[in-house]
Design an enzyme around this catalytic site. Structure first.
Site, PDB file in Angstrom:
ATOM      1  N   GLY A  53      33.310 -70.402  58.809  1.00 20.31           N
ATOM      2  CA  GLY A  53      33.266 -69.009  58.412  1.00 20.31           C
ATOM      3  C   GLY A  53      33.560 -68.843  56.932  1.00 20.31           C
ATOM      4  O   GLY A  53      34.304 -69.614  56.332  1.00 20.31           O
ATOM      5  N   SER A  54      32.937 -67.843  56.320  1.00 18.46           N
ATOM      6  CA  SER A  54      33.253 -67.515  54.934  1.00 18.46           C
ATOM      7  C   SER A  54      34.647 -66.894  54.871  1.00 18.46           C
ATOM      8  O   SER A  54      35.223 -66.500  55.885  1.00 18.46           O
ATOM      9  CB  SER A  54      32.206 -66.550  54.376  1.00 18.46           C
ATOM     10  OG  SER A  54      30.930 -67.166  54.342  1.00 18.46           O
ATOM     11  N   GLY A  55      35.179 -66.822  53.663  1.00 22.50           N
ATOM     12  CA  GLY A  55      36.516 -66.278  53.474  1.00 22.50           C
ATOM     13  C   GLY A  55      37.549 -67.321  53.145  1.00 22.50           C
ATOM     14  O   GLY A  55      38.715 -67.000  52.903  1.00 22.50           O
ATOM     15  N   HIS A  56      37.118 -68.622  53.115  1.00 19.58           N
ATOM     16  CA  HIS A  56      38.044 -69.721  52.823  1.00 19.58           C
ATOM     17  C   HIS A  56      37.742 -70.375  51.477  1.00 19.58           C
ATOM     18  O   HIS A  56      38.209 -71.472  51.202  1.00 19.58           O
ATOM     19  CB  HIS A  56      37.953 -70.786  53.909  1.00 19.58           C
ATOM     20  CG  HIS A  56      38.127 -70.264  55.297  1.00 19.58           C
ATOM     21  ND1 HIS A  56      39.220 -69.530  55.685  1.00 19.58           N
ATOM     22  CD2 HIS A  56      37.321 -70.359  56.384  1.00 19.58           C
ATOM     23  CE1 HIS A  56      39.096 -69.208  56.964  1.00 19.58           C
ATOM     24  NE2 HIS A  56      37.949 -69.682  57.410  1.00 19.58           N
ATOM     25  N   LYS A 104      36.044 -78.434  61.345  1.00 18.61           N
ATOM     26  CA  LYS A 104      37.402 -77.948  61.575  1.00 18.61           C
ATOM     27  C   LYS A 104      37.551 -77.568  63.047  1.00 18.61           C
ATOM     28  O   LYS A 104      36.622 -77.033  63.658  1.00 18.61           O
ATOM     29  CB  LYS A 104      37.716 -76.729  60.703  1.00 18.61           C
ATOM     30  CG  LYS A 104      37.599 -76.996  59.206  1.00 18.61           C
ATOM     31  CD  LYS A 104      38.138 -75.850  58.377  1.00 18.61           C
ATOM     32  CE  LYS A 104      37.501 -74.502  58.683  1.00 18.61           C
ATOM     33  NZ  LYS A 104      36.037 -74.488  58.484  1.00 18.61           N
ATOM     34  N   ASP A 109      33.206 -73.341  65.821  1.00 21.91           N
ATOM     35  CA  ASP A 109      32.692 -74.423  64.985  1.00 21.91           C
ATOM     36  C   ASP A 109      32.377 -75.657  65.822  1.00 21.91           C
ATOM     37  O   ASP A 109      31.333 -76.294  65.656  1.00 21.91           O
ATOM     38  CB  ASP A 109      33.721 -74.787  63.912  1.00 21.91           C
ATOM     39  CG  ASP A 109      33.894 -73.720  62.850  1.00 21.91           C
ATOM     40  OD1 ASP A 109      33.233 -72.673  62.954  1.00 21.91           O
ATOM     41  OD2 ASP A 109      34.691 -73.929  61.925  1.00 21.91           O
ATOM     42  N   HIS A 218      42.490 -67.998  59.549  1.00 26.68           N
ATOM     43  CA  HIS A 218      41.584 -66.938  59.971  1.00 26.68           C
ATOM     44  C   HIS A 218      42.300 -65.605  60.136  1.00 26.68           C
ATOM     45  O   HIS A 218      41.875 -64.747  60.904  1.00 26.68           O
ATOM     46  CB  HIS A 218      40.887 -67.319  61.284  1.00 26.68           C
ATOM     47  CG  HIS A 218      39.903 -68.431  61.127  1.00 26.68           C
ATOM     48  ND1 HIS A 218      40.255 -69.747  61.281  1.00 26.68           N
ATOM     49  CD2 HIS A 218      38.583 -68.421  60.805  1.00 26.68           C
ATOM     50  CE1 HIS A 218      39.190 -70.508  61.076  1.00 26.68           C
ATOM     51  NE2 HIS A 218      38.170 -69.727  60.783  1.00 26.68           N
TER      52      HIS A 218
END
Length: 330
Positions: A53-56, A104, A109, A218
């Site tokens: 996911g984006s945001g990391h 991860k 995922d 998250h």
């Protein structure tokens, strides 16, 4: 919301366009959401593909380039990419030497990378997979069966990426990636919750004067809430949590990682305390990396990751790397 965005629905696409403009050494497919090093596929080289996911950021797209990943697949914010992205990425970077998926340990995922591996193999691409599950804070969570994958992802991608660039075969690159994960442990602390674009409010309530121990990446809360602690007290708690799970006998790599909103001034101060605790516990430090590398949007806080190394792993860590988010020796 006070955020530097247009609308929540286009945040990821807008970021990918900006990444492409800033880094012409990458090929960025905005529509299909795949980031590939421009020289891929590299003849005779094992390819490394990761994503999440984006945001990391800079994980994972910021780690595409010589010495690390061959390609990355960004999903929506805190949402797994889909198998089609992963298959497209694998096909774009496979030179015939095989592809290693670095995953991860989050349920979405894992399921999607498993499906992508089957689809890629149906297309004649040899695929191996390595699961990153370094977080000692919880055994299971809202997002996982087993431990979460956090800061050790950077260690796995860097060291396995160097091994692949040296021309090692797929089986050896996979074994090195597994060794790095098995030798790594992490623990994270939040001083504030993050705010997702879709929700527009903090992901959990953290009153003033309190902190959350053992958080994930998250936006999920941790395993324990306490009154605010000093940097030294947080370092004592986090490092000891890691060492209680695995006490290394050899030197370690240290990652003092910001969660997105903690200034470097504070991170370096926190690193000083981490180093103090390691010294008190008799743990030798080979290398230290400090900064925002595996983040959780605008969360304030930090995580500590230790990876026990030998001479080969240290050599691979020191090998040159040139990506948007990590570079040295080139």
């Amino acid at each position: 919301m006070r955020m530097l965005i247009n609308v929540p629905e286009t945040v990821v696409a807008d970021a990918l366009r900006g990444l492409a403009a800033a880094h012409p050494e990458l090929t960025v497919d905005v529509e299909n959401r795949v980031i590939v090093r421009r020289d891929a596929p590299v003849a005779g080289k094992v390819a490394l593909v990761s994503g999440g996911g984006s945001g990391h950021e800079p994980l994972h797209g910021g780690f595409v380039g010589p010495g690390m990943l061959s390609a990355a697949c960004p999903g929506e914010v805190f949402t797994s990419p889909v198998p089609d992205q992963m298959v497209r990425a694998a096909a774009a970077v496979d030179s015939g030497a095989g592809v290693l998926f670095i995953v991860k340990n989050y349920t979405g995922d894992v399921l999607n990378f498993d499906m992508a591996a089957e689809l890629a193999e149906d297309e004649g691409i040899q695929v191996a997979k390595v699961l990153v599950d370094d977080d000692v804070a919880v055994t299971d969570s809202l997002y996982t069966a087993g431990r979460r994958g956090t800061g050790a992802t950077l260690f796995v991608e860097k060291i396995a990426g160097a091994a692949a660039d040296e021309g090692m075969p797929l089986e050896r690159v996979e074994a090195i990636a597994r060794q790095v994960n098995e030798n790594s442990r992490s623990f994270g602390v939040a001083l504030s919750a993050c705010t997702t674009y879709a929700k527009g409010s903090p992901t959990f309530d953290l009153p003033s004067g309190e902190l959350e121990l053992g958080i994930g990446i998250h936006g999920e809360p941790g395993r324990e809430r306490r009154a605010m602690m000093t940097s030294g007290e947080i370092a004592d708690f986090a490092v000891n949590a890691v060492l209680e799970d695995r006490l290394p006998r050899n030197p370690v790599l240290v990652l003092v990682n910001g969660m997105g909103a903690t200034p470097l001034l504070e991170l370096y101060g926190f690193n000083a305390e981490v180093q103090r605790v390691l010294g008190d516990r008799g743990v030798a430090v080979a290398r230290t990396l400090v900064g925002n590398y595996v983040t959780s949007l605008d969360m304030a806080g930090a995580s500590v990751t230790l990876c026990e190394i030998d001479e080969e792993l240290l050599r691979l860590w020191d090998a040159p790397v040139r990506t948007a988010g990590l570079r040295w020796g080139m």
